[in-house]
Design a protein around this motif. Sequence first.
Motif, PDB file in Angstrom:
ATOM      1  N   LEU A 258       0.492  -1.202   0.070  1.00  7.50           N
ATOM      2  CA  LEU A 258      -0.110   0.121   0.073  1.00  7.50           C
ATOM      3  C   LEU A 258       0.866   1.456   0.106  1.00  7.50           C
ATOM      4  O   LEU A 258       0.806   2.259  -0.797  1.00  7.50           O
ATOM      5  N   ALA A 259       1.621   1.482   0.670  1.00 12.45           N
ATOM      6  CA  ALA A 259       3.040   2.607   0.967  1.00 12.45           C
ATOM      7  C   ALA A 259       3.703   2.137  -1.037  1.00 12.45           C
ATOM      8  O   ALA A 259       3.951   4.002  -1.030  1.00 12.45           O
TER       9      ALA A 259
ATOM     10  N   ARG B  84       2.302   2.013  -3.778  1.00 12.54           N
ATOM     11  CA  ARG B  84       0.992   2.909  -4.319  1.00 12.54           C
ATOM     12  C   ARG B  84       0.871   3.648  -3.930  1.00 12.54           C
ATOM     13  O   ARG B  84       0.120   5.212  -5.450  1.00 12.54           O
ATOM     14  N   ARG B  85       0.846   4.204  -2.718  1.00 10.27           N
ATOM     15  CA  ARG B  85       0.232   5.524  -2.086  1.00 10.27           C
ATOM     16  C   ARG B  85       1.700   6.407  -3.109  1.00 10.27           C
ATOM     17  O   ARG B  85       1.760   7.797  -3.450  1.00 10.27           O
ATOM     18  N   PHE B  86       2.414   5.709  -2.850  1.00 13.11           N
ATOM     19  CA  PHE B  86       3.619   6.433  -3.306  1.00 13.11           C
ATOM     20  C   PHE B  86       4.012   6.710  -4.629  1.00 13.11           C
ATOM     21  O   PHE B  86       4.355   7.848  -5.855  1.00 13.11           O
ATOM     22  N   ARG B  87       3.652   5.886  -5.573  1.00 19.45           N
ATOM     23  CA  ARG B  87       3.766   5.849  -7.017  1.00 19.45           C
ATOM     24  C   ARG B  87       2.414   7.106  -7.116  1.00 19.45           C
ATOM     25  O   ARG B  87       2.636   7.797  -8.498  1.00 19.45           O
ATOM     26  N   ALA B  88       1.437   6.738  -6.253  1.00 18.91           N
ATOM     27  CA  ALA B  88       0.220   7.843  -7.231  1.00 18.91           C
ATOM     28  C   ALA B  88       0.513   9.564  -6.869  1.00 18.91           C
ATOM     29  O   ALA B  88       0.052  10.005  -7.190  1.00 18.91           O
ATOM     30  N   ARG B  89       1.389   9.792  -5.672  1.00 16.64           N
ATOM     31  CA  ARG B  89       1.934  11.252  -5.545  1.00 16.64           C
ATOM     32  C   ARG B  89       2.533  11.228  -6.583  1.00 16.64           C
ATOM     33  O   ARG B  89       2.249  12.769  -6.876  1.00 16.64           O
TER      34      ARG B  89
END
Length: 386
Positions: free
Chosen positions: A314-315, A317-322
């Motif tokens: 999840l971390a 994915r969040r990093f890529r989304a940012r």
Amino acid sequence: MTRSCRRSSAALGLRLAALLCLALVAAPGRVVGAAPRVYDAPAATGDGGAAAPVPPPPPEYHTQDLDWIEFAYHPSTRDRVRPLIARADAVRAELGTLLGREALVAPVKVRIAASLAELDGLIPGGIAGPATAVSFGALRLAVLSDAPRLGVEAPDLESAFRHALAHLALDEATGGALVPRWFHEGFAGHAAGDGVARRAQRLSVAALRGGLLPLDALEANLPGAGGTAGSLAHAQAADVVRFLVEGERRPLFARALDQVRAGAPLAGALEAAYASTGREIELAWRADVARRYGFVPVLAGSLLVVGLLVAGRLAVRRFRARRSPPPPAPRRRLRAAREAAEMRQRTVRPSTAQLVATLGARHRSEADGDTDVPKVEHNGQWHTLH
């Protein structure tokens, strides 16, 4: 003559040996009773087996009497002793709950020294070994040191206090009967909560590796007086007592102590109280250890690993989304597609003015074949310029 002398000497030696054996058999308590009590709860006896008198505390010591317990401590330890005095009644109640009867009915004395050098003056006959806490059941006396041994971390004074009172309470409950050392130490360790986390770690590793000691080998594997309480034998001894007093088995534990007090050996008392053989009790304890320290830690560890993997994913994915803009929603994508199509149609489709000019030019060419002659439109009519 020589042969007869030799025969007489041999006969005399046999008689002396026989008399010695008879003496040992006639007085087993004195010979057997000394060995099992070489630990931090010895049977303090003076010459002739009589209990040695308790020496008075040094004159500089502070004293406080709570009716059932008397504290005497060095003034420099006051800040660390005051919490013990405040919790003494609670510790007594906890011991009574474990034993299934009122604990420490007879008054007890507690001496707390500021250094190891002071212990010899507080203990009848001096202290044997490097122990920093000693209990004397016959004297109703517990002696503690607030200073550590050389090379050892400072003692937990409250844990040592609980440990010492547990020895005294067990001696009182059994009437001072001889019980195996592992049982005495196991009860005191469980009651005091000595190193619960470290104990669980040792038992967990031993259970997973199949290295648990047989119960009949605990006595031989316990360290000597002043030895470390973090050994596997200590951990097992405390956990066996934990198993014997846990839940519905607590009344059975009290029943076993009553039989020990009446003169029965500990092994026979446990078998009678729990209606099981010693081997069955050990197997039941091992099964409990496997559930508590074997399966549960493995399951918890597995769940922890899975949780860490999910959290890491999840971390990421969040990093890529940012770092990249979020994709448009379905409605936004449809609206954007319609607007793009309309823009393309607008750029290809001619305007109204262009259509009027084109139609006008086409009409003029059809009405007049001479396209080279200049014409002009006026009031809806075309006129040729001459």
